[in-house]
Scaffold this active site. Structure first.
Site, PDB file in Angstrom:
ATOM      1  N   GLN A  69     -36.028  90.398 -13.874  1.00 39.42           N
ATOM      2  CA  GLN A  69     -36.931  90.068 -12.564  1.00 39.42           C
ATOM      3  C   GLN A  69     -38.091  89.136 -12.992  1.00 39.42           C
ATOM      4  O   GLN A  69     -38.381  88.098 -12.983  1.00 39.42           O
ATOM      5  CB  GLN A  69     -37.087  91.234 -11.696  1.00 39.42           C
ATOM      6  CG  GLN A  69     -37.574  90.878 -10.305  1.00 39.42           C
ATOM      7  CD  GLN A  69     -37.255  91.769  -9.181  1.00 39.42           C
ATOM      8  OE1 GLN A  69     -36.409  92.674  -9.657  1.00 39.42           O
ATOM      9  NE2 GLN A  69     -37.710  91.561  -8.005  1.00 39.42           N
ATOM     10  N   ASP A  70     -39.144  90.109 -13.406  1.00 42.42           N
ATOM     11  CA  ASP A  70     -40.388  89.607 -14.020  1.00 42.42           C
ATOM     12  C   ASP A  70     -40.924  90.341 -15.175  1.00 42.42           C
ATOM     13  O   ASP A  70     -40.180  91.290 -15.657  1.00 42.42           O
ATOM     14  CB  ASP A  70     -41.600  89.413 -12.758  1.00 42.42           C
ATOM     15  CG  ASP A  70     -41.864  91.060 -12.486  1.00 42.42           C
ATOM     16  OD1 ASP A  70     -41.171  91.774 -12.642  1.00 42.42           O
ATOM     17  OD2 ASP A  70     -43.104  90.934 -11.863  1.00 42.42           O
ATOM     18  N   PRO A  71     -41.825  89.391 -15.879  1.00 41.19           N
ATOM     19  CA  PRO A  71     -42.027  90.304 -17.320  1.00 41.19           C
ATOM     20  C   PRO A  71     -42.632  91.655 -17.159  1.00 41.19           C
ATOM     21  O   PRO A  71     -43.292  92.005 -16.024  1.00 41.19           O
ATOM     22  CB  PRO A  71     -43.049  89.357 -17.705  1.00 41.19           C
ATOM     23  CG  PRO A  71     -43.060  88.067 -17.151  1.00 41.19           C
ATOM     24  CD  PRO A  71     -42.421  88.411 -15.531  1.00 41.19           C
ATOM     25  N   ALA A 139     -44.873  92.107 -10.177  1.00 45.60           N
ATOM     26  CA  ALA A 139     -44.257  91.225  -9.276  1.00 45.60           C
ATOM     27  C   ALA A 139     -45.534  90.238  -8.801  1.00 45.60           C
ATOM     28  O   ALA A 139     -45.211  89.633  -7.429  1.00 45.60           O
ATOM     29  CB  ALA A 139     -43.436  91.771  -8.013  1.00 45.60           C
TER      30      ALA A 139
END
Length: 230
Positions: A69-71, A139
């Site tokens: 999804q995101d880092p 996020a």
């Protein structure tokens, strides 16, 4: 990310994605990141590692795609490969569960680190759908434009050559299934390896062995999922 000419991007990806860098969303994304830096915000991963997934796995080399999804948003964690952390950083909980499934599925010893670079080097595209994040603010860069760029990456991979494996874990990754031509590729889905859901179907899904079996059936060398000690 100020101009196409200055982006350090592996040539096959740069060619395949050239038009994306001219899209309005990319100009807006560049400006957003510029403002974040100007405001003194710490952004992960470090600039040279934003495109590490692409630079580590040229388009022609892709065999397996794993979507995140995101880092990670903690210091020294993110290095541009989904689920992976830099050497010397504790293995995050979701990756611990990935290792548990590897042990159960293929009897692979659990490594002493969380760096998945050797997978990327073999052809596993470890792609987050958002490529940057603000420190300690999960996020925070979702919906800022990266999703258009990474959607196009998924489409390019699906269109480029047949007989790849897409591992889609959790609802977010599965929302990208529509970008993949399932008549040309193997798409495997399950719940996310997060501790909140891993015991509801991730552990026991057999995805790693199934991926290699599919690759071998199609004349493609399998992935060595073992990770070298660091």
């Amino acid at each position: 990310m100020t101009s196409d000419d200055r982006i350090k991007l592996e040539p096959s990806w740069k060619n395949a994605l050239r038009d994306e860098f001219e899209q309005p969303y990319m100009a807006q994304l560049r400006e957003f990141l510029r403002q974040e830096h100007a405001a003194g915000k710490e952004i992960y991963p470090p600039g040279p590692l934003i495109f590490n997934a692409l630079n580590s796995t040229p388009l022609d080399n892709v065999k397996v795609v794993i979507l995140g999804q995101d880092p990670y948003h903690g210091p020294n964690q993110a290095h541009g490969l989904c689920f992976s952390v830099q050497p010397g950083v504790p293995t995050p909980p979701s990756l611990v569960n990935i290792y548990k499934e590897l042990k159960r599925d293929l009897n692979i010893d659990i490594p002493n680190h969380g760096c998945l670079q050797s997978w990327a080097d073999q052809g596993v595209l470890l792609l987050n759908t958002t490529l940057t994040v603000e420190r300690a603010n999960a996020a925070s860069h979702a919906g800022k434009g990266w999703q258009h760029f990474t959607d196009r990456i998924i489409q390019v991979v699906s269109e480029h050559q047949p007989h790849l494996v897409f591992l889609l874990w959790g609802a977010h990754a599965q929302s990208k299934q529509k970008l993949v031509d399932a008549t040309k590729h193997l798409v495997l889905t399950s719940v996310h390896p997060s501790p909140l859901s891993a015991y509801k179907g991730f552990l026991g899904n057999g995805h790693f062995g199934r991926a290699n079996k599919y690759l071998e059936q199609n004349g493609i060398a399998p992935i060595d999922w073992r990770l070298p000690a660091l």
